[in-house]
Design a protein around this motif. Structure first.
Motif, PDB file in Angstrom:
ATOM      1  N   PHE A   5       0.902  -1.425   0.166  1.00 49.73           N
ATOM      2  CA  PHE A   5      -0.042   0.253  -0.026  1.00 49.73           C
ATOM      3  C   PHE A   5       0.984   1.246   0.025  1.00 49.73           C
ATOM      4  O   PHE A   5       1.957   1.096   0.848  1.00 49.73           O
ATOM      5  CB  PHE A   5      -1.052   0.002   1.282  1.00 49.73           C
ATOM      6  CG  PHE A   5      -1.961   1.330   1.247  1.00 49.73           C
ATOM      7  CD1 PHE A   5      -3.058   0.991   0.671  1.00 49.73           C
ATOM      8  CD2 PHE A   5      -1.450   2.460   1.712  1.00 49.73           C
ATOM      9  CE1 PHE A   5      -4.044   2.139   0.732  1.00 49.73           C
ATOM     10  CE2 PHE A   5      -2.282   3.510   1.650  1.00 49.73           C
ATOM     11  CZ  PHE A   5      -3.483   3.458   1.209  1.00 49.73           C
ATOM     12  N   VAL A   8      -0.288   9.182  -2.210  1.00 48.23           N
ATOM     13  CA  VAL A   8       0.399  10.438  -2.502  1.00 48.23           C
ATOM     14  C   VAL A   8      -0.797  11.366  -1.987  1.00 48.23           C
ATOM     15  O   VAL A   8      -2.182  11.208  -2.259  1.00 48.23           O
ATOM     16  CB  VAL A   8       0.784  10.371  -3.923  1.00 48.23           C
ATOM     17  CG1 VAL A   8      -0.359  10.403  -4.950  1.00 48.23           C
ATOM     18  CG2 VAL A   8       1.500  11.960  -4.168  1.00 48.23           C
ATOM     19  N   GLY A  17      10.389  14.632  -7.007  1.00 45.67           N
ATOM     20  CA  GLY A  17      10.673  13.989  -5.649  1.00 45.67           C
ATOM     21  C   GLY A  17       9.814  12.694  -5.649  1.00 45.67           C
ATOM     22  O   GLY A  17      10.027  11.688  -5.108  1.00 45.67           O
ATOM     23  N   ILE A 138      -2.750   2.134   5.916  1.00 46.51           N
ATOM     24  CA  ILE A 138      -1.868   0.929   5.794  1.00 46.51           C
ATOM     25  C   ILE A 138      -2.349  -0.332   6.704  1.00 46.51           C
ATOM     26  O   ILE A 138      -2.416  -1.458   5.831  1.00 46.51           O
ATOM     27  CB  ILE A 138      -0.288   1.106   6.354  1.00 46.51           C
ATOM     28  CG1 ILE A 138       0.325   2.503   5.745  1.00 46.51           C
ATOM     29  CG2 ILE A 138       0.502   0.034   6.375  1.00 46.51           C
ATOM     30  CD1 ILE A 138       1.416   3.035   6.489  1.00 46.51           C
ATOM     31  N   HIS A 155       6.765   7.644   9.787  1.00 50.05           N
ATOM     32  CA  HIS A 155       5.332   7.509   9.908  1.00 50.05           C
ATOM     33  C   HIS A 155       5.078   5.870   9.597  1.00 50.05           C
ATOM     34  O   HIS A 155       4.307   5.538  10.308  1.00 50.05           O
ATOM     35  CB  HIS A 155       4.663   8.456   8.496  1.00 50.05           C
ATOM     36  CG  HIS A 155       4.578   9.890   8.801  1.00 50.05           C
ATOM     37  ND1 HIS A 155       4.646  10.674   7.895  1.00 50.05           N
ATOM     38  CD2 HIS A 155       5.036  10.456  10.153  1.00 50.05           C
ATOM     39  CE1 HIS A 155       4.623  11.988   8.513  1.00 50.05           C
ATOM     40  NE2 HIS A 155       4.825  11.800   9.825  1.00 50.05           N
ATOM     41  N   ALA A 185      17.698   8.325  -4.709  1.00 47.62           N
ATOM     42  CA  ALA A 185      16.757   9.217  -4.823  1.00 47.62           C
ATOM     43  C   ALA A 185      15.718   8.987  -3.745  1.00 47.62           C
ATOM     44  O   ALA A 185      14.541   9.567  -4.010  1.00 47.62           O
ATOM     45  CB  ALA A 185      16.240   9.600  -6.259  1.00 47.62           C
ATOM     46  N   ALA A 186      16.304   8.484  -2.702  1.00 47.74           N
ATOM     47  CA  ALA A 186      15.150   8.343  -1.469  1.00 47.74           C
ATOM     48  C   ALA A 186      14.766   9.739  -1.189  1.00 47.74           C
ATOM     49  O   ALA A 186      13.558   9.885  -0.399  1.00 47.74           O
ATOM     50  CB  ALA A 186      15.529   7.179  -0.465  1.00 47.74           C
ATOM     51  N   ARG A 187      15.700  10.664  -1.225  1.00 46.30           N
ATOM     52  CA  ARG A 187      15.190  12.026  -0.667  1.00 46.30           C
ATOM     53  C   ARG A 187      15.837  12.947  -1.700  1.00 46.30           C
ATOM     54  O   ARG A 187      17.149  13.462  -1.629  1.00 46.30           O
ATOM     55  CB  ARG A 187      16.099  12.121   0.695  1.00 46.30           C
ATOM     56  CG  ARG A 187      15.584  13.707   1.321  1.00 46.30           C
ATOM     57  CD  ARG A 187      16.021  13.887   2.629  1.00 46.30           C
ATOM     58  NE  ARG A 187      15.179  13.250   3.782  1.00 46.30           N
ATOM     59  CZ  ARG A 187      14.496  13.734   4.540  1.00 46.30           C
ATOM     60  NH1 ARG A 187      14.142  14.840   4.477  1.00 46.30           N
ATOM     61  NH2 ARG A 187      13.684  12.997   5.089  1.00 46.30           N
TER      62      ARG A 187
HETATM   63  P1  TYM Z   1       3.487  12.850  -0.195  1.00 40.46           P
HETATM   64  O1  TYM Z   1       2.352  12.908  -0.859  1.00 40.46           O
HETATM   65  O2  TYM Z   1       4.223  13.907   0.602  1.00 40.46           O
HETATM   66  O3  TYM Z   1       4.626  11.999  -1.123  1.00 40.46           O
HETATM   67  C1  TYM Z   1       4.217  10.825  -1.668  1.00 40.46           C
HETATM   68  C2  TYM Z   1       5.583   9.870  -1.833  1.00 40.46           C
HETATM   69  O4  TYM Z   1       6.519  10.609  -2.325  1.00 40.46           O
HETATM   70  C3  TYM Z   1       7.671  10.691  -1.538  1.00 40.46           C
HETATM   71  N1  TYM Z   1       8.264  11.842  -1.773  1.00 40.46           N
HETATM   72  C4  TYM Z   1       9.820  12.027  -1.986  1.00 40.46           C
HETATM   73  N2  TYM Z   1      10.650  10.983  -2.144  1.00 40.46           N
HETATM   74  C5  TYM Z   1      11.946  11.468  -2.386  1.00 40.46           C
HETATM   75  N3  TYM Z   1      12.183  12.999  -2.457  1.00 40.46           N
HETATM   76  C6  TYM Z   1      11.497  13.687  -2.183  1.00 40.46           C
HETATM   77  N4  TYM Z   1      11.739  15.209  -2.281  1.00 40.46           N
HETATM   78  C7  TYM Z   1       9.845  13.277  -1.974  1.00 40.46           C
HETATM   79  N5  TYM Z   1       8.866  14.028  -1.594  1.00 40.46           N
HETATM   80  C8  TYM Z   1       7.920  13.356  -1.379  1.00 40.46           C
HETATM   81  C9  TYM Z   1       7.209  10.447  -0.178  1.00 40.46           C
HETATM   82  O5  TYM Z   1       8.175   9.790   0.552  1.00 40.46           O
HETATM   83  C10 TYM Z   1       5.809   9.616  -0.617  1.00 40.46           C
HETATM   84  O6  TYM Z   1       6.344   8.113  -0.565  1.00 40.46           O
HETATM   85  N6  TYM Z   1       2.016  10.884   4.320  1.00 40.46           N
HETATM   86  C11 TYM Z   1       2.294  10.525   2.919  1.00 40.46           C
HETATM   87  C12 TYM Z   1       1.038  10.089   1.970  1.00 40.46           C
HETATM   88  C13 TYM Z   1       0.516   9.051   2.733  1.00 40.46           C
HETATM   89  C14 TYM Z   1       1.033   7.376   2.659  1.00 40.46           C
HETATM   90  C15 TYM Z   1      -0.199   6.565   3.249  1.00 40.46           C
HETATM   91  C16 TYM Z   1       2.163   6.995   1.978  1.00 40.46           C
HETATM   92  C17 TYM Z   1      -0.627   8.773   3.241  1.00 40.46           C
HETATM   93  N7  TYM Z   1      -0.969   7.701   3.793  1.00 40.46           N
HETATM   94  C18 TYM Z   1       0.063   5.506   3.473  1.00 40.46           C
HETATM   95  C19 TYM Z   1       1.936   5.546   2.254  1.00 40.46           C
HETATM   96  C20 TYM Z   1       1.152   4.894   3.031  1.00 40.46           C
HETATM   97  C21 TYM Z   1       2.502  11.717   2.171  1.00 40.46           C
HETATM   98  O7  TYM Z   1       2.442  13.061   2.514  1.00 40.46           O
HETATM   99  O8  TYM Z   1       3.418  11.613   0.815  1.00 40.46           O
END
Ligand code: TYM
Length: 338
Positions: A5, A8, A17, A138, A155, A185-187
């Protein structure tokens, strides 16, 4: 089969990202090998000041972009969180398992609440409880794996803790999930501020590449990326974060390892040029497919309708089981009333 699961949040236009940190793996790996669900988590977009019409627009756009990126409704389930009541139903039960101290320790809460206060705004209670709703997202599906970028790892860790605690107190109910992060590119960092994450909720900025940016806009943003003083192209996240970010983006888009790619360049300009072209090429098919999908909104709606139906059926039994386990009476069947 592994249940996956991820989601976004429609708080802004999706960025590079989001794509490199999460969506790319969903498309290339997760949807093929797993029983996977991908969700536009719209309830999470209400945790900060929001405009209802914009959230609706961004939710539709996010769903189209997930499909444009290559999620195939024949392989996985794509849906919108608010279409499935089980998320909110379970979230309350998990609030009765989580503690307020745990919530206040969440890095994203601390950062976002501080930003909100600096602006003179108030902090919504839902911003504090947001990670519990995410845990519910999740756990409702019994997900084993949660493919996310690095910023969401804390989280997912909380979701694990809540699953373990609930199971210990009330009997085995939830699968204990784990986060899976991309190798590179995890961040992805902001091109203008390499110390900050490239985040979609931030104001429009020259350091953020949006998935729907025109190729020339992408080129301009990458070519103007802040790099570090020095001449040599080396991969060093601590000492040369701007450069490291470009090398990681290039590696994620074109293949290879950031440290090895560094050896191929003797100038920042050449690295930026290749990175810009690699990003443009990765985004090109996505933009084209998105345009086609915009011309066919009925298709996207149909996918979301069917996705919600499937998701509901998957979540319902687990959430019902959690209601029973925690001590709530089963609803009395109508015939028993008489
Ligand atoms: P969100 O919407 O901020 O981001 C969606 C996904 O993109 C990844 N991500 C990044 N990865 C690398 N570099 C970056 N700059 C970058 N910006 C965003 C995030 O890590 C994410 O995987 N809380 C979550 C959404 C959510 C969720 C969930 C995710 C809600 N319920 C359940 C997984 C399972 C969020 O705000 O993602």
């Amino acid at each position: 089969m592994t249940r996956v699961f991820s989601g976004v949040k429609p708080t802004g236009h999706l960025t590079l990202g989001n794509y490199l940190g999460a969506m790319r793996q969903w498309v290339a790996v997760d949807q093929h090998r797993s029983d996977a669900l991908f969700c536009v988590v719209d309830l999470h977009a209400l945790t900060v000041d929001h405009d209802p019409a914009r959230v609706r627009r961004l939710s539709r756009q996010a769903a189209s972009l997930l499909l444009a990126a290559g999620l195939d409704p024949g392989l996985c389930t794509v849906f919108v969180q608010s279409h499935v009541d089980e998320h909110a139903r379970l979230s309350y039960l998990l609030e009765c398992v989580a503690t307020d101290g745990e919530m206040r320790r969440m890095i994203q809460y601390k950062e976002k609440a501080a930003r909100e206060r600096v602006r003179g705004g108030s902090v919504r209670l839902s911003l504090l409880t947001y990670p519990v709703l995410m845990a519910a997202d999740i756990l409702a599906y019994g997900a084993d794996e949660v493919p996310v970028g690095d910023d969401q790892a804390q989280h997912v860790e909380l979701a694990r803790d809540l699953a373990v605690r609930f199971n210990q107190r009330y009997g085995h109910t939830f699968v204990v999930p784990r986060a899976t992060l991309p190798g590179v590119a995890a961040r992805v960092m902001n091109l203008q501020e390499p110390a900050s994450k490239m985040g979609k909720s931030d104001d429009v900025g020259p350091g953020i590449v949006y998935l729907l940016d025109e190729p020339d806009v992408v080129r301009k943003k990458v070519m103007r990326a802040v790099t570090d003083s020095g001449r040599e192209v080396v991969y060093d996240r601590e000492a040369r974060p701007g450069l490291a970010n470009l090398l990681e983006i290039l590696a994620a888009c074109a293949g290879g390892e950031p440290a090895e790619l560094a050896g191929d360049y003797d100038s920042y300009g050449a690295l930026k040029k290749d990175t810009a072209e690699a990003v443009v090429e990765v985004l090109r098919p996505l933009r084209e497919r998105h345009k086609e999908l915009c011309a066919d909104p009925g298709y996207v709606e149909g996918v979301l309708r069917e996705g919600a139906r499937k998701a509901r059926a998957m979540a319902r039994p687990t959430v019902d089981a959690a209601y029973r386990a925690i001590g709530l009476l089963p609803p009395v069947a109508e015939t028993a009333d008489r």
